[in-house]
Design an enzyme around this catalytic site. Sequence first.
Site, PDB file in Angstrom:
ATOM      1  N   ARG A  21       0.840  -1.213   0.000  1.00 46.45           N
ATOM      2  CA  ARG A  21       0.000   0.000   0.000  1.00 46.45           C
ATOM      3  C   ARG A  21       0.870   1.258   0.000  1.00 46.45           C
ATOM      4  NH1 ARG A  21      -1.481   3.106   4.444  1.00 46.45           N
ATOM      5  NH2 ARG A  21      -3.499   4.188   4.318  1.00 46.45           N
ATOM      6  N   VAL A  24       2.780   1.774  -3.341  1.00 48.97           N
ATOM      7  CA  VAL A  24       1.894   2.236  -4.419  1.00 48.97           C
ATOM      8  C   VAL A  24       1.510   3.704  -4.210  1.00 48.97           C
ATOM      9  CG1 VAL A  24      -0.404   1.933  -5.459  1.00 48.97           C
ATOM     10  CG2 VAL A  24       1.032  -0.070  -4.967  1.00 48.97           C
ATOM     11  N   GLY A 104      16.586 -14.759   1.456  1.00 50.33           N
ATOM     12  CA  GLY A 104      16.698 -15.276   0.092  1.00 50.33           C
ATOM     13  C   GLY A 104      16.162 -14.268  -0.910  1.00 50.33           C
ATOM     14  N   ASP A 129      15.658 -12.384  11.144  1.00 46.03           N
ATOM     15  CA  ASP A 129      17.002 -12.925  10.942  1.00 46.03           C
ATOM     16  C   ASP A 129      17.846 -12.081   9.987  1.00 46.03           C
ATOM     17  OD1 ASP A 129      15.510 -13.487   8.702  1.00 46.03           O
ATOM     18  OD2 ASP A 129      16.153 -15.569   8.522  1.00 46.03           O
ATOM     19  N   ARG A 154      -0.542 -22.166  28.923  1.00 46.88           N
ATOM     20  CA  ARG A 154      -0.222 -22.094  30.361  1.00 46.88           C
ATOM     21  C   ARG A 154      -1.443 -22.495  31.187  1.00 46.88           C
ATOM     22  NH1 ARG A 154       4.155 -18.591  32.132  1.00 46.88           N
ATOM     23  NH2 ARG A 154       2.992 -18.248  34.038  1.00 46.88           N
ATOM     24  N   ARG A 171      13.317 -20.323  11.546  1.00 52.42           N
ATOM     25  CA  ARG A 171      14.487 -20.951  10.881  1.00 52.42           C
ATOM     26  C   ARG A 171      15.653 -21.062  11.853  1.00 52.42           C
ATOM     27  NH1 ARG A 171      13.932 -21.588   5.453  1.00 52.42           N
ATOM     28  NH2 ARG A 171      12.328 -20.310   4.493  1.00 52.42           N
ATOM     29  N   ALA A 186       8.005 -18.018  30.134  1.00 50.50           N
ATOM     30  CA  ALA A 186       8.426 -19.426  29.971  1.00 50.50           C
ATOM     31  C   ALA A 186       9.474 -19.789  31.022  1.00 50.50           C
ATOM     32  CB  ALA A 186       9.020 -19.609  28.579  1.00 50.50           C
ATOM     33  N   ARG A 211       9.116 -27.243  44.418  1.00 47.51           N
ATOM     34  CA  ARG A 211       8.728 -26.039  45.161  1.00 47.51           C
ATOM     35  C   ARG A 211       7.278 -25.640  44.837  1.00 47.51           C
ATOM     36  NH1 ARG A 211      11.595 -22.384  41.167  1.00 47.51           N
ATOM     37  NH2 ARG A 211      10.021 -20.787  40.813  1.00 47.51           N
ATOM     38  N   LEU A 214       2.943 -25.351  39.323  1.00 44.72           N
ATOM     39  CA  LEU A 214       1.855 -26.145  38.753  1.00 44.72           C
ATOM     40  C   LEU A 214       2.130 -26.591  37.314  1.00 44.72           C
ATOM     41  CD1 LEU A 214      -1.245 -24.230  40.103  1.00 44.72           C
ATOM     42  CD2 LEU A 214      -0.326 -26.415  40.876  1.00 44.72           C
ATOM     43  N   HIS A 215       2.950 -25.811  36.622  1.00 42.55           N
ATOM     44  CA  HIS A 215       3.219 -26.190  35.235  1.00 42.55           C
ATOM     45  C   HIS A 215       4.572 -25.638  34.810  1.00 42.55           C
ATOM     46  CE1 HIS A 215       1.692 -22.033  34.588  1.00 42.55           C
ATOM     47  NE2 HIS A 215       2.785 -22.015  33.837  1.00 42.55           N
TER      48      HIS A 215
END
Length: 319
Positions: A21, A24, A104, A129, A154, A171, A186, A211, A214-215
Amino acid sequence: MKRIGVLTSGGDSPGMNACVRAVVRAGINAGFEVYGIRRGYEGLLDGDFMEMDLSSVADIIHRGGTMLGTARSTRFMTDEGFARAMTMLETYQIEGLVVIGGDGSLHGGQKLSDAGIKVMGLPGTIDNDLAYTDFTIGFDTAVNTALATISNIRDTSSAHGRTTVIEVMGRECGDIALYAGLAGGAETILIPEKEIDINAICRKLLEGKHRGKLHSVIIKAEGVPITAGDLARELEAKTGIETKKVVLGYIQRGGSPTARDRLLASRTAYHAVQLLAMGSDSKCIGIRGDEIIAVSFEEAFNTEKTTHFEYLDICDILC
Ligand code: F6P
């Protein structure tokens, strides 16, 4: 120079439409006739061109994907394909080209530039990258899409007391994992730029469990040399904690671009057109800090990528 072309190439990224956009509209404003080239370099060598006007790019700034279509062209890499692309540019008398794509695609742009076409490269890829620019167009949206999914995972991981390995794209670059992992809280982030230590991950999972955690969520970049499934199986076997895997895949590439990506797209594309109007040499456009920059293709490809390894340390302390 009277006519310029614009194409999108390689994996699509949110913000490519905002680039088209801007090319142009800024192009027409600068007095150019602007041609859209469909399906990247494939369309270039097939002569699949369409003249664009102001209204042909109406109502696309908020859309993911690319209205021009995209492709990974192997034909363009051959001498014959490249010669056809040059013939088409000559036939349509297109002297300036804006190429929107990743590594590329920009290498393809450099080849055209070496053959005498004025090429402006815009960094359109979710992978982040391209070392010459702090951010690529589409990266911020991909991080936010990954983040939304991590938050959902989570919830269900805590409900079941599970570990989940979530694989994100990128990649050989770990930036999507790094940014989405830190922002998503995380427990562990795995990137190809750093060797993986499975025992250290297991110790962390076991300490967390003892300790009362939970997840646990592990964000793994796709370039890390172990599949999400194999990693999940190995972690479960070693820790005894039920471990699932989720591969996010293409959902990271779609969706409406964030404000950040739309701004980056609009600013870099506008800058590219100004450079073409000024008769500048070929350049790759990007951003450093909050400044839009333009560097030669050579400099773009010789810049060393910065990886924010400190994000891994912060993640370790905060989880
Ligand atoms: O370069 C963008 C990207 O989405 C990478 O993160 C991923 O590895 C690749 O493209 C997937 O490519 P394809 O669309 O060809 O499967």
